[in-house]
Design a protein around this motif. Structure first.
Motif, PDB file in Angstrom:
ATOM      1  N   LYS A 438     -51.806 -42.549  28.395  1.00 31.16           N
ATOM      2  CA  LYS A 438     -51.475 -41.270  29.009  1.00 31.16           C
ATOM      3  C   LYS A 438     -52.020 -41.264  30.427  1.00 31.16           C
ATOM      4  N   GLN A 439     -51.222 -40.721  31.358  1.00 35.44           N
ATOM      5  CA  GLN A 439     -51.606 -40.714  32.758  1.00 35.44           C
ATOM      6  C   GLN A 439     -51.789 -39.282  33.235  1.00 35.44           C
ATOM      7  N   PHE A 440     -52.922 -39.053  33.893  1.00 36.69           N
ATOM      8  CA  PHE A 440     -53.213 -37.764  34.512  1.00 36.69           C
ATOM      9  C   PHE A 440     -53.582 -38.042  35.969  1.00 36.69           C
ATOM     10  N   GLY A 441     -52.565 -38.212  36.807  1.00 38.44           N
ATOM     11  CA  GLY A 441     -52.826 -38.613  38.181  1.00 38.44           C
ATOM     12  C   GLY A 441     -53.360 -40.029  38.206  1.00 38.44           C
ATOM     13  N   ASN A 442     -54.540 -40.215  38.797  1.00 39.13           N
ATOM     14  CA  ASN A 442     -55.145 -41.542  38.838  1.00 39.13           C
ATOM     15  C   ASN A 442     -55.972 -41.853  37.599  1.00 39.13           C
ATOM     16  N   LEU A 443     -56.118 -40.861  36.732  1.00 41.82           N
ATOM     17  CA  LEU A 443     -56.872 -41.062  35.494  1.00 41.82           C
ATOM     18  C   LEU A 443     -55.916 -41.504  34.394  1.00 41.82           C
ATOM     19  N   VAL A 444     -56.211 -42.623  33.761  1.00 43.64           N
ATOM     20  CA  VAL A 444     -55.371 -43.180  32.703  1.00 43.64           C
ATOM     21  C   VAL A 444     -56.216 -43.368  31.452  1.00 43.64           C
ATOM     22  N   LYS A 445     -55.695 -42.959  30.299  1.00 44.19           N
ATOM     23  CA  LYS A 445     -56.430 -43.079  29.039  1.00 44.19           C
ATOM     24  C   LYS A 445     -55.605 -43.853  28.021  1.00 44.19           C
ATOM     25  N   VAL A 446     -56.268 -44.704  27.263  1.00 44.82           N
ATOM     26  CA  VAL A 446     -55.595 -45.496  26.239  1.00 44.82           C
ATOM     27  C   VAL A 446     -55.451 -44.666  24.970  1.00 44.82           C
ATOM     28  N   VAL A 447     -54.237 -44.590  24.460  1.00 41.38           N
ATOM     29  CA  VAL A 447     -53.983 -43.917  23.180  1.00 41.38           C
ATOM     30  C   VAL A 447     -54.174 -44.905  22.038  1.00 41.38           C
ATOM     31  N   GLU A 448     -53.567 -46.089  22.153  1.00 36.12           N
ATOM     32  CA  GLU A 448     -53.762 -47.137  21.159  1.00 36.12           C
ATOM     33  C   GLU A 448     -53.236 -48.459  21.695  1.00 36.12           C
ATOM     34  N   VAL A 449     -53.602 -49.535  21.018  1.00 36.29           N
ATOM     35  CA  VAL A 449     -53.095 -50.869  21.318  1.00 36.29           C
ATOM     36  C   VAL A 449     -52.368 -51.372  20.073  1.00 36.29           C
ATOM     37  N   ASN A 450     -51.109 -51.742  20.223  1.00 32.87           N
ATOM     38  CA  ASN A 450     -50.300 -52.216  19.108  1.00 32.87           C
ATOM     39  C   ASN A 450     -50.193 -53.732  19.155  1.00 32.87           C
ATOM     40  N   ASP A 451     -50.491 -54.379  18.037  1.00 33.59           N
ATOM     41  CA  ASP A 451     -50.391 -55.840  18.001  1.00 33.59           C
ATOM     42  C   ASP A 451     -48.964 -56.305  17.772  1.00 33.59           C
ATOM     43  N   ASN A 452     -48.086 -55.418  17.380  1.00 32.98           N
ATOM     44  CA  ASN A 452     -46.720 -55.795  17.005  1.00 32.98           C
ATOM     45  C   ASN A 452     -45.726 -54.905  17.751  1.00 32.98           C
ATOM     46  N   PRO A 453     -45.750 -54.954  19.092  1.00 28.26           N
ATOM     47  CA  PRO A 453     -44.972 -53.980  19.864  1.00 28.26           C
ATOM     48  C   PRO A 453     -43.472 -54.195  19.746  1.00 28.26           C
ATOM     49  N   ASN A 454     -42.742 -53.129  19.923  1.00 28.49           N
ATOM     50  CA  ASN A 454     -41.287 -53.233  19.914  1.00 28.49           C
ATOM     51  C   ASN A 454     -40.793 -54.058  21.092  1.00 28.49           C
ATOM     52  N   VAL A 455     -39.882 -54.954  20.795  1.00 18.82           N
ATOM     53  CA  VAL A 455     -39.090 -55.635  21.815  1.00 18.82           C
ATOM     54  C   VAL A 455     -37.655 -55.515  21.336  1.00 18.82           C
ATOM     55  N   ASP A 456     -36.981 -54.465  21.781  1.00 21.33           N
ATOM     56  CA  ASP A 456     -35.636 -54.157  21.321  1.00 21.33           C
ATOM     57  C   ASP A 456     -34.608 -54.397  22.419  1.00 21.33           C
ATOM     58  N   PHE A 457     -33.456 -54.902  22.022  1.00 24.41           N
ATOM     59  CA  PHE A 457     -32.334 -55.000  22.952  1.00 24.41           C
ATOM     60  C   PHE A 457     -31.927 -53.585  23.359  1.00 24.41           C
ATOM     61  N   GLY A 458     -31.797 -53.377  24.654  1.00 25.59           N
ATOM     62  CA  GLY A 458     -31.375 -52.079  25.132  1.00 25.59           C
ATOM     63  C   GLY A 458     -32.508 -51.116  25.424  1.00 25.59           C
ATOM     64  N   VAL A 459     -33.732 -51.528  25.219  1.00 23.72           N
ATOM     65  CA  VAL A 459     -34.879 -50.658  25.540  1.00 23.72           C
ATOM     66  C   VAL A 459     -35.862 -51.450  26.404  1.00 23.72           C
ATOM     67  N   GLU A 460     -36.749 -52.194  25.772  1.00 25.64           N
ATOM     68  CA  GLU A 460     -37.781 -52.903  26.523  1.00 25.64           C
ATOM     69  C   GLU A 460     -37.222 -53.986  27.444  1.00 25.64           C
ATOM     70  N   ASP A 461     -35.996 -54.456  27.172  1.00 23.87           N
ATOM     71  CA  ASP A 461     -35.440 -55.552  27.982  1.00 23.87           C
ATOM     72  C   ASP A 461     -34.520 -55.081  29.106  1.00 23.87           C
ATOM     73  N   LEU A 462     -34.484 -53.781  29.380  1.00 20.44           N
ATOM     74  CA  LEU A 462     -33.511 -53.266  30.356  1.00 20.44           C
ATOM     75  C   LEU A 462     -33.772 -53.770  31.769  1.00 20.44           C
TER      76      LEU A 462
END
Length: 486
Positions: A438-462
Protein backbone atom coordinates in the motif's frame (compact mmCIF):
# COMPACT_ATOMS: atom_id res chain seq x y z
CA UNK A 1 19.34 -44.52 -23.23
CA UNK A 2 16.37 -43.42 -21.10
CA UNK A 3 17.24 -45.28 -17.94
CA UNK A 4 19.35 -47.90 -16.25
CA UNK A 5 18.02 -50.91 -14.34
CA UNK A 6 20.55 -52.08 -11.76
CA UNK A 7 20.25 -55.63 -10.40
CA UNK A 8 22.46 -58.02 -8.48
CA UNK A 9 22.49 -60.56 -11.31
CA UNK A 10 21.48 -60.13 -14.93
CA UNK A 11 19.15 -63.08 -14.55
CA UNK A 12 17.14 -61.11 -12.02
CA UNK A 13 15.67 -58.92 -14.74
CA UNK A 14 14.94 -60.65 -18.06
CA UNK A 15 12.62 -57.88 -19.27
CA UNK A 16 13.75 -55.97 -22.36
CA UNK A 17 12.30 -52.47 -22.75
CA UNK A 18 13.46 -50.07 -25.49
CA UNK A 19 15.64 -47.32 -24.05
CA UNK A 20 16.28 -49.19 -20.80
CA UNK A 21 19.70 -50.77 -20.19
CA UNK A 22 20.28 -53.51 -17.59
CA UNK A 23 23.49 -53.51 -15.55
CA UNK A 24 24.68 -55.46 -12.52
CA UNK A 25 25.22 -53.56 -9.30
CA UNK A 26 28.91 -54.40 -9.24
CA UNK A 27 29.40 -53.16 -12.80
CA UNK A 28 27.64 -49.94 -11.91
CA UNK A 29 29.66 -49.38 -8.76
CA UNK A 30 32.99 -49.98 -10.51
CA UNK A 31 32.40 -48.17 -13.78
CA UNK A 32 33.98 -44.81 -14.50
CA UNK A 33 31.32 -42.16 -13.83
CA UNK A 34 31.80 -40.43 -17.17
CA UNK A 35 30.72 -43.59 -19.04
CA UNK A 36 27.06 -42.63 -18.49
CA UNK A 37 25.43 -39.27 -19.06
CA UNK A 38 25.13 -37.30 -15.87
CA UNK A 39 21.35 -37.15 -15.46
CA UNK A 40 20.53 -40.77 -16.30
CA UNK A 41 17.70 -42.34 -14.28
CA UNK A 42 18.84 -45.34 -12.21
CA UNK A 43 16.22 -47.88 -11.09
CA UNK A 44 17.75 -49.78 -8.21
CA UNK A 45 16.28 -53.30 -8.04
CA UNK A 46 18.94 -54.84 -5.86
CA UNK A 47 17.97 -57.58 -3.41
CA UNK A 48 18.92 -55.62 -0.30
CA UNK A 49 19.06 -51.97 0.75
CA UNK A 50 20.64 -52.64 4.14
CA UNK A 51 23.11 -49.99 5.27
CA UNK A 52 26.42 -50.31 3.38
CA UNK A 53 25.11 -53.17 1.27
CA UNK A 54 25.61 -53.21 -2.50
CA UNK A 55 22.06 -51.99 -3.05
CA UNK A 56 22.59 -49.14 -0.59
CA UNK A 57 25.75 -48.03 -2.36
CA UNK A 58 24.08 -48.08 -5.78
CA UNK A 59 21.61 -45.42 -4.67
CA UNK A 60 24.24 -43.52 -2.70
CA UNK A 61 26.73 -43.31 -5.58
CA UNK A 62 23.99 -42.62 -8.12
CA UNK A 63 23.17 -39.44 -6.21
CA UNK A 64 26.83 -38.49 -5.95
CA UNK A 65 27.33 -39.02 -9.70
CA UNK A 66 24.49 -36.71 -10.66
CA UNK A 67 22.31 -39.66 -11.66
CA UNK A 68 18.72 -39.90 -10.42
CA UNK A 69 18.14 -43.06 -8.39
CA UNK A 70 14.85 -44.70 -7.51
CA UNK A 71 14.80 -45.23 -4.61
CA UNK A 72 17.23 -42.59 -3.42
CA UNK A 73 19.12 -42.91 -0.15
CA UNK A 74 16.67 -40.65 1.68
CA UNK A 75 13.77 -42.91 0.75
CA UNK A 76 15.77 -45.96 1.83
CA UNK A 77 16.38 -44.34 5.20
CA UNK A 78 12.75 -43.23 5.50
CA UNK A 79 11.64 -46.81 4.99
CA UNK A 80 13.81 -47.89 7.91
CA UNK A 81 12.50 -45.31 10.37
CA UNK A 82 10.36 -46.64 13.16
CA UNK A 83 7.88 -43.79 12.64
CA UNK A 84 7.19 -44.67 9.00
CA UNK A 85 3.92 -46.48 9.83
CA UNK A 86 2.62 -43.51 11.83
CA UNK A 87 3.52 -41.14 9.00
CA UNK A 88 1.57 -43.33 6.59
CA UNK A 89 -1.44 -43.51 8.87
CA UNK A 90 -1.56 -39.74 9.23
CA UNK A 91 -1.13 -39.04 5.52
CA UNK A 92 -3.57 -41.45 3.94
CA UNK A 93 -5.75 -42.81 6.71
CA UNK A 94 -9.02 -42.22 4.87
CA UNK A 95 -7.71 -44.01 1.78
CA UNK A 96 -6.48 -46.93 3.88
CA UNK A 97 -9.88 -47.37 5.50
CA UNK A 98 -11.84 -47.17 2.23
CA UNK A 99 -9.46 -49.50 0.37
CA UNK A 100 -9.34 -52.20 3.07
CA UNK A 101 -12.97 -51.89 4.14
CA UNK A 102 -14.90 -55.18 4.28
CA UNK A 103 -11.77 -57.31 4.14
CA UNK A 104 -11.95 -60.43 6.27
CA UNK A 105 -9.37 -61.16 8.96
CA UNK A 106 -7.18 -58.84 10.99
CA UNK A 107 -4.05 -58.75 8.84
CA UNK A 108 -3.38 -57.81 5.22
CA UNK A 109 -0.21 -57.49 3.12
CA UNK A 110 -0.16 -55.23 0.06
CA UNK A 111 2.61 -55.42 -2.54
CA UNK A 112 3.14 -52.33 -4.69
CA UNK A 113 5.02 -52.62 -7.98
CA UNK A 114 6.08 -49.32 -9.56
CA UNK A 115 3.07 -47.63 -7.96
CA UNK A 116 0.55 -50.31 -8.99
CA UNK A 117 -1.30 -53.07 -7.14
CA UNK A 118 -2.27 -56.46 -8.59
CA UNK A 119 -5.65 -55.97 -6.85
CA UNK A 120 -7.72 -53.39 -8.69
CA UNK A 121 -9.54 -52.06 -5.62
CA UNK A 122 -6.20 -51.04 -4.09
CA UNK A 123 -4.97 -49.01 -7.09
CA UNK A 124 -5.40 -45.59 -5.44
CA UNK A 125 -3.85 -46.77 -2.20
CA UNK A 126 -0.88 -48.25 -4.09
CA UNK A 127 -0.29 -44.98 -5.92
CA UNK A 128 -0.45 -43.02 -2.66
CA UNK A 129 2.02 -45.37 -0.98
CA UNK A 130 4.43 -45.06 -3.89
CA UNK A 131 4.10 -41.27 -3.80
CA UNK A 132 5.06 -41.22 -0.12
CA UNK A 133 7.89 -43.76 -0.48
CA UNK A 134 9.12 -43.77 -4.10
CA UNK A 135 10.66 -47.22 -4.37
CA UNK A 136 10.06 -49.64 -7.27
CA UNK A 137 8.96 -52.56 -5.09
CA UNK A 138 7.17 -51.97 -1.78
CA UNK A 139 5.45 -54.20 0.76
CA UNK A 140 3.08 -52.76 3.36
CA UNK A 141 1.53 -54.80 6.18
CA UNK A 142 -1.73 -53.71 7.81
CA UNK A 143 -3.39 -54.73 11.09
CA UNK A 144 -7.03 -54.32 12.00
CA UNK A 145 -7.07 -52.64 15.41
CA UNK A 146 -10.39 -52.01 17.08
CA UNK A 147 -12.41 -50.38 14.31
CA UNK A 148 -9.63 -49.23 11.98
CA UNK A 149 -6.93 -50.61 9.75
CA UNK A 150 -3.46 -49.34 10.69
CA UNK A 151 -0.07 -49.71 9.01
CA UNK A 152 2.14 -52.17 10.85
CA UNK A 153 5.25 -52.04 8.66
CA UNK A 154 6.48 -50.77 5.33
CA UNK A 155 9.61 -51.69 3.43
CA UNK A 156 11.13 -52.61 0.07
CA UNK A 157 10.64 -56.04 -1.50
CA UNK A 158 13.61 -57.89 -2.93
CA UNK A 159 13.11 -59.17 -6.46
CA UNK A 160 13.52 -62.73 -5.20
CA UNK A 161 10.63 -62.22 -2.76
CA UNK A 162 8.06 -61.26 -5.37
CA UNK A 163 5.43 -64.05 -5.49
CA UNK A 164 5.50 -66.08 -8.69
CA UNK A 165 1.87 -65.15 -9.31
CA UNK A 166 2.85 -61.47 -9.35
CA UNK A 167 5.85 -61.66 -11.71
CA UNK A 168 3.93 -61.00 -14.91
CA UNK A 169 2.02 -58.11 -13.30
CA UNK A 170 5.27 -56.62 -11.97
CA UNK A 171 6.81 -56.73 -15.43
CA UNK A 172 3.81 -54.98 -16.95
CA UNK A 173 3.84 -52.36 -14.19
CA UNK A 174 7.52 -51.76 -14.98
CA UNK A 175 6.74 -51.37 -18.69
CA UNK A 176 3.99 -48.89 -17.85
CA UNK A 177 6.25 -46.93 -15.55
CA UNK A 178 9.28 -46.82 -17.82
CA UNK A 179 7.29 -45.78 -20.88
CA UNK A 180 4.70 -43.57 -19.21
CA UNK A 181 6.27 -40.22 -20.01
CA UNK A 182 9.55 -40.49 -21.76
CA UNK A 183 9.24 -43.08 -24.50
CA UNK A 184 6.20 -41.87 -26.51
CA UNK A 185 7.95 -38.58 -27.20
CA UNK A 186 11.56 -38.93 -28.19
CA UNK A 187 13.75 -36.36 -26.55
CA UNK A 188 15.22 -33.99 -29.11
CA UNK A 189 18.92 -33.28 -29.15
CA UNK A 190 18.16 -29.59 -28.57
CA UNK A 191 16.59 -30.35 -25.18
CA UNK A 192 19.23 -30.03 -22.50
CA UNK A 193 16.96 -30.24 -19.48
CA UNK A 194 13.65 -31.66 -18.26
CA UNK A 195 11.15 -29.27 -16.68
CA UNK A 196 8.08 -30.40 -14.76
CA UNK A 197 5.25 -27.89 -14.31
CA UNK A 198 2.95 -28.89 -11.45
CA UNK A 199 -0.66 -27.92 -12.09
CA UNK A 200 -4.16 -28.78 -10.90
CA UNK A 201 -6.62 -28.79 -13.79
CA UNK A 202 -9.53 -28.61 -11.34
CA UNK A 203 -8.29 -25.56 -9.44
CA UNK A 204 -10.75 -22.69 -9.78
CA UNK A 205 -8.23 -19.90 -9.22
CA UNK A 206 -4.82 -21.20 -10.33
CA UNK A 207 -1.77 -18.91 -10.29
CA UNK A 208 -1.48 -19.12 -14.09
CA UNK A 209 -4.31 -19.42 -16.59
CA UNK A 210 -4.27 -21.83 -19.53
CA UNK A 211 -2.79 -19.37 -22.03
CA UNK A 212 0.00 -18.46 -19.64
CA UNK A 213 0.84 -22.13 -19.13
CA UNK A 214 1.11 -22.64 -22.88
CA UNK A 215 3.47 -19.67 -23.11
CA UNK A 216 5.60 -21.05 -20.28
CA UNK A 217 5.75 -24.36 -22.15
CA UNK A 218 6.69 -22.79 -25.49
CA UNK A 219 9.28 -20.49 -23.91
CA UNK A 220 10.87 -23.33 -21.96
CA UNK A 221 11.12 -25.49 -25.08
CA UNK A 222 12.73 -22.59 -26.95
CA UNK A 223 15.30 -22.34 -24.16
CA UNK A 224 16.22 -26.02 -24.23
CA UNK A 225 13.72 -27.72 -21.92
CA UNK A 226 11.57 -30.72 -22.53
CA UNK A 227 8.37 -29.88 -20.63
CA UNK A 228 5.88 -32.13 -18.87
CA UNK A 229 2.79 -30.93 -17.05
CA UNK A 230 2.34 -33.08 -13.96
CA UNK A 231 -0.23 -33.33 -11.19
CA UNK A 232 -0.29 -34.55 -7.60
CA UNK A 233 -0.37 -38.18 -8.76
CA UNK A 234 3.14 -37.82 -10.22
CA UNK A 235 5.04 -37.46 -6.96
CA UNK A 236 6.95 -40.63 -7.68
CA UNK A 237 8.27 -39.14 -10.93
CA UNK A 238 9.78 -35.98 -9.47
CA UNK A 239 13.34 -37.32 -9.57
CA UNK A 240 13.12 -37.74 -13.34
CA UNK A 241 13.35 -33.97 -13.92
CA UNK A 242 15.97 -31.27 -13.63
CA UNK A 243 13.60 -28.53 -12.53
CA UNK A 244 10.14 -28.13 -11.02
CA UNK A 245 7.90 -25.08 -11.53
CA UNK A 246 4.86 -25.12 -9.26
CA UNK A 247 1.87 -23.46 -10.89
CA UNK A 248 -0.67 -24.69 -8.39
CA UNK A 249 -1.62 -22.74 -5.28
CA UNK A 250 0.82 -23.73 -2.55
CA UNK A 251 0.29 -24.48 1.12
CA UNK A 252 2.40 -26.07 3.84
CA UNK A 253 0.10 -28.92 4.85
CA UNK A 254 -0.40 -29.85 1.20
CA UNK A 255 1.06 -31.94 -1.59
CA UNK A 256 2.61 -28.84 -3.21
CA UNK A 257 4.95 -28.47 -0.25
CA UNK A 258 5.83 -32.17 -0.35
CA UNK A 259 6.60 -31.85 -4.08
CA UNK A 260 8.84 -28.85 -3.43
CA UNK A 261 10.60 -30.55 -0.53
CA UNK A 262 11.28 -33.73 -2.48
CA UNK A 263 12.37 -31.81 -5.60
CA UNK A 264 14.88 -29.83 -3.59
CA UNK A 265 16.11 -32.99 -1.90
CA UNK A 266 16.61 -34.59 -5.33
CA UNK A 267 18.72 -31.64 -6.46
CA UNK A 268 16.15 -30.06 -8.77
CA UNK A 269 15.88 -26.32 -9.23
CA UNK A 270 12.42 -25.63 -7.82
CA UNK A 271 10.07 -22.65 -7.76
CA UNK A 272 8.49 -22.38 -5.26
CA UNK A 273 11.17 -23.84 -3.04
CA UNK A 274 10.02 -25.31 0.28
CA UNK A 275 11.61 -22.57 2.38
CA UNK A 276 9.71 -19.91 0.45
CA UNK A 277 6.44 -21.81 0.89
CA UNK A 278 7.02 -22.16 4.63
CA UNK A 279 7.90 -18.50 5.05
CA UNK A 280 5.35 -16.86 2.79
CA UNK A 281 2.42 -19.12 3.62
CA UNK A 282 2.26 -18.00 7.25
CA UNK A 283 1.28 -14.41 8.04
CA UNK A 284 2.65 -14.72 11.57
CA UNK A 285 6.12 -15.50 10.22
CA UNK A 286 5.90 -12.69 7.65
CA UNK A 287 4.84 -10.15 10.26
CA UNK A 288 7.82 -10.99 12.44
CA UNK A 289 10.15 -11.13 9.44
CA UNK A 290 9.13 -7.67 8.22
CA UNK A 291 9.52 -6.32 11.74
CA UNK A 292 13.00 -7.81 12.12
CA UNK A 293 14.14 -6.32 8.81
CA UNK A 294 12.46 -3.00 9.66
CA UNK A 295 10.32 -3.11 6.56
CA UNK A 296 7.19 -0.95 6.96
CA UNK A 297 3.83 -2.70 7.31
CA UNK A 298 0.44 -1.71 8.74
CA UNK A 299 0.43 -1.66 12.54
CA UNK A 300 0.50 -5.35 13.37
CA UNK A 301 -0.29 -7.41 16.45
CA UNK A 302 0.16 -11.11 17.10
CA UNK A 303 -3.08 -12.13 18.76
CA UNK A 304 -3.41 -15.02 21.18
CA UNK A 305 -5.78 -15.94 23.99
CA UNK A 306 -3.73 -13.95 26.49
CA UNK A 307 -3.97 -10.54 24.79
CA UNK A 308 -7.44 -10.44 23.23
CA UNK A 309 -8.55 -7.65 25.55
CA UNK A 310 -5.82 -5.37 24.20
CA UNK A 311 -6.78 -5.59 20.51
CA UNK A 312 -9.21 -2.69 20.43
CA UNK A 313 -6.79 -0.37 22.21
CA UNK A 314 -3.83 -1.37 20.03
CA UNK A 315 -5.49 -1.41 16.62
CA UNK A 316 -8.72 0.58 16.98
CA UNK A 317 -11.79 0.09 14.78
CA UNK A 318 -12.14 -0.94 12.10
CA UNK A 319 -9.26 -3.40 12.15
CA UNK A 320 -8.36 -6.42 10.06
CA UNK A 321 -7.90 -9.95 11.39
CA UNK A 322 -6.15 -12.67 9.39
CA UNK A 323 -5.81 -16.38 9.87
CA UNK A 324 -2.11 -17.21 9.39
CA UNK A 325 -2.56 -19.17 6.16
CA UNK A 326 -5.10 -16.85 4.52
CA UNK A 327 -4.95 -16.55 0.73
CA UNK A 328 -6.72 -14.60 -2.01
CA UNK A 329 -8.82 -12.51 0.42
CA UNK A 330 -10.05 -15.65 2.20
CA UNK A 331 -9.60 -15.76 5.95
CA UNK A 332 -9.15 -11.97 6.06
CA UNK A 333 -11.92 -10.22 8.00
CA UNK A 334 -12.61 -6.54 8.70
CA UNK A 335 -13.98 -6.01 12.19
CA UNK A 336 -16.08 -2.94 12.92
CA UNK A 337 -16.82 -3.11 16.66
CA UNK A 338 -16.16 -4.86 19.96
CA UNK A 339 -18.96 -7.42 19.65
CA UNK A 340 -17.85 -8.46 16.18
CA UNK A 341 -14.24 -8.57 17.36
CA UNK A 342 -15.01 -11.08 20.13
CA UNK A 343 -16.90 -13.37 17.77
CA UNK A 344 -14.29 -13.31 14.99
CA UNK A 345 -11.30 -13.74 17.33
CA UNK A 346 -12.97 -16.69 19.02
CA UNK A 347 -13.54 -18.40 15.66
CA UNK A 348 -10.00 -17.73 14.40
CA UNK A 349 -8.31 -18.90 17.60
CA UNK A 350 -10.11 -22.22 17.32
CA UNK A 351 -8.07 -22.88 14.14
CA UNK A 352 -4.73 -21.38 15.15
CA UNK A 353 -3.13 -20.48 18.49
CA UNK A 354 -1.88 -17.22 16.99
CA UNK A 355 -3.61 -14.96 14.45
CA UNK A 356 -2.70 -11.63 12.93
CA UNK A 357 -4.37 -8.31 13.67
CA UNK A 358 -3.61 -5.17 11.66
CA UNK A 359 -4.82 -1.61 11.60
CA UNK A 360 -7.20 -0.87 8.73
CA UNK A 361 -5.48 1.48 6.28
CA UNK A 362 -7.68 1.86 3.17
CA UNK A 363 -6.37 2.69 -0.30
CA UNK A 364 -8.02 2.73 -3.72
CA UNK A 365 -5.65 0.03 -4.91
CA UNK A 366 -2.84 -2.29 -3.82
CA UNK A 367 0.43 -2.58 -5.67
CA UNK A 368 1.63 -6.05 -6.63
CA UNK A 369 5.29 -6.15 -7.64
CA UNK A 370 6.66 -9.40 -8.99
CA UNK A 371 10.25 -9.92 -7.85
CA UNK A 372 12.49 -12.64 -9.26
CA UNK A 373 15.90 -13.35 -7.78
CA UNK A 374 15.93 -9.96 -6.08
CA UNK A 375 15.03 -8.00 -9.23
CA UNK A 376 11.61 -6.35 -9.85
CA UNK A 377 9.99 -8.10 -12.80
CA UNK A 378 6.46 -6.74 -13.28
CA UNK A 379 4.01 -4.51 -11.45
CA UNK A 380 0.25 -4.20 -11.31
CA UNK A 381 -2.24 -2.02 -9.54
CA UNK A 382 -5.17 -4.07 -8.26
CA UNK A 383 -8.16 -1.86 -7.46
CA UNK A 384 -10.67 -2.62 -4.74
CA UNK A 385 -13.88 -4.33 -5.82
CA UNK A 386 -16.87 -1.98 -6.09
CA UNK A 387 -18.34 -1.10 -2.69
CA UNK A 388 -15.80 -3.34 -0.98
CA UNK A 389 -12.56 -2.91 0.95
CA UNK A 390 -10.67 -5.75 -0.77
CA UNK A 391 -9.52 -6.50 -4.29
CA UNK A 392 -11.86 -9.52 -4.37
CA UNK A 393 -15.40 -9.53 -2.98
CA UNK A 394 -16.69 -13.03 -2.29
CA UNK A 395 -20.33 -13.94 -1.99
CA UNK A 396 -21.77 -16.66 0.22
CA UNK A 397 -22.67 -18.76 -2.83
CA UNK A 398 -19.08 -18.87 -4.09
CA UNK A 399 -19.50 -15.97 -6.50
CA UNK A 400 -16.78 -13.33 -6.59
CA UNK A 401 -16.40 -9.79 -7.87
CA UNK A 402 -12.94 -8.47 -8.68
CA UNK A 403 -11.79 -4.91 -8.97
CA UNK A 404 -10.08 -3.54 -12.05
CA UNK A 405 -6.36 -3.78 -12.62
CA UNK A 406 -3.68 -2.14 -14.70
CA UNK A 407 -0.16 -3.28 -15.45
CA UNK A 408 2.67 -0.78 -15.15
CA UNK A 409 6.17 -0.85 -16.60
CA UNK A 410 8.69 -1.36 -13.81
CA UNK A 411 10.49 1.88 -14.64
CA UNK A 412 7.22 3.76 -14.13
CA UNK A 413 6.63 2.33 -10.66
CA UNK A 414 7.43 4.86 -7.92
CA UNK A 415 10.91 4.25 -6.54
CA UNK A 416 9.73 3.78 -2.91
CA UNK A 417 7.35 1.03 -4.07
CA UNK A 418 10.08 -0.80 -5.97
CA UNK A 419 12.58 -0.44 -3.15
CA UNK A 420 10.32 -1.79 -0.42
CA UNK A 421 9.08 -4.61 -2.67
CA UNK A 422 12.64 -5.82 -3.31
CA UNK A 423 13.53 -5.53 0.39
CA UNK A 424 10.52 -7.62 1.38
CA UNK A 425 11.18 -10.27 -1.28
CA UNK A 426 14.86 -10.58 -0.33
CA UNK A 427 13.87 -11.07 3.31
CA UNK A 428 11.94 -14.19 2.23
CA UNK A 429 14.38 -15.62 -0.31
CA UNK A 430 15.71 -15.32 -3.85
CA UNK A 431 13.01 -16.97 -5.95
CA UNK A 432 9.77 -15.64 -7.49
CA UNK A 433 7.49 -13.59 -5.24
CA UNK A 434 4.54 -11.26 -5.53
CA UNK A 435 4.81 -8.45 -3.00
CA UNK A 436 1.56 -6.65 -2.13
CA UNK A 437 1.98 -3.09 -0.93
CA UNK A 438 0.00 0.00 0.00
CA UNK A 439 1.29 3.44 -0.92
CA UNK A 440 0.66 6.64 1.01
CA UNK A 441 2.71 9.21 -0.87
CA UNK A 442 6.34 8.36 -0.22
CA UNK A 443 5.39 5.97 2.57
CA UNK A 444 4.99 2.36 1.39
CA UNK A 445 3.85 -0.56 3.57
CA UNK A 446 4.01 -4.28 2.85
CA UNK A 447 0.68 -6.10 3.09
CA UNK A 448 2.09 -9.56 2.34
CA UNK A 449 4.61 -11.51 0.28
CA UNK A 450 3.25 -14.32 -1.90
CA UNK A 451 5.52 -17.21 -2.85
CA UNK A 452 3.21 -18.31 -5.66
CA UNK A 453 2.23 -15.08 -7.42
CA UNK A 454 -0.15 -14.93 -10.33
CA UNK A 455 1.37 -14.83 -13.77
CA UNK A 456 -1.68 -14.72 -16.02
CA UNK A 457 -1.99 -14.08 -19.73
CA UNK A 458 -3.69 -10.75 -20.17
CA UNK A 459 -2.82 -9.35 -16.74
CA UNK A 460 0.74 -9.52 -15.42
CA UNK A 461 2.18 -9.93 -18.94
CA UNK A 462 0.55 -6.86 -20.52
CA UNK A 463 3.78 -4.83 -20.48
CA UNK A 464 6.55 -7.39 -20.98
CA UNK A 465 4.40 -9.83 -22.99
CA UNK A 466 6.46 -12.89 -24.05
CA UNK A 467 9.55 -11.46 -22.35
CA UNK A 468 7.94 -12.04 -18.95
CA UNK A 469 7.81 -15.80 -19.52
CA UNK A 470 11.33 -15.78 -20.94
CA UNK A 471 12.80 -14.02 -17.92
CA UNK A 472 11.20 -16.51 -15.54
CA UNK A 473 12.38 -19.56 -17.48
CA UNK A 474 15.84 -18.02 -17.84
CA UNK A 475 16.05 -18.11 -14.04
CA UNK A 476 15.88 -21.92 -14.22
CA UNK A 477 18.52 -21.95 -16.95
CA UNK A 478 20.93 -19.80 -14.92
CA UNK A 479 20.50 -21.95 -11.84
CA UNK A 480 20.98 -25.19 -13.77
CA UNK A 481 24.05 -23.92 -15.60
CA UNK A 482 25.56 -22.70 -12.34
CA UNK A 483 24.97 -26.11 -10.80
CA UNK A 484 26.80 -27.84 -13.68
CA UNK A 485 29.78 -25.49 -13.33
CA UNK A 486 30.15 -26.29 -9.65
Amino acid sequence: MSGLVVVDSRGDWPLQIPGMHVMTAWDYLTLEPEVLQRNIRVYNLCRSFEYQSTGYYVSLLAGARGHRPLPDVTTIQDLKLAESPSVLNDEIDELIQSSLNRLGGTEYVLNVYFGQSPTKRHERLARALFNLFPAPLLQVSFDYRGEDWRVDSVGPIALGEVPASHIEFMHQAARDYFTRRRMPRQKKDSYRYDLAILINENEKEPPSNAKALKLFEKTAEDLGFQVDFIDKGDYGHVAEFDALFIRETTAVNHHTYRFARRAEREGLIVVDDPKSILRAANKVFLAELMDRHRIPQPKTMLIHRGNVKHIAKELGFPCVLKQPDSQFSRGVIKVENEAELKRVVRDLLERSDIVIGQSFEPTDYDWRVGVLDGVPLYACRYYMAKDHWQVVKRGGNGAKIEGNHDTVAIEDVPLPVRTVAVQAAKAVGNALYGVDLKQFGNLVKVVEVNDNPNVDFGVEDLVLKDALYKRIIEYFVRRLEARVKT
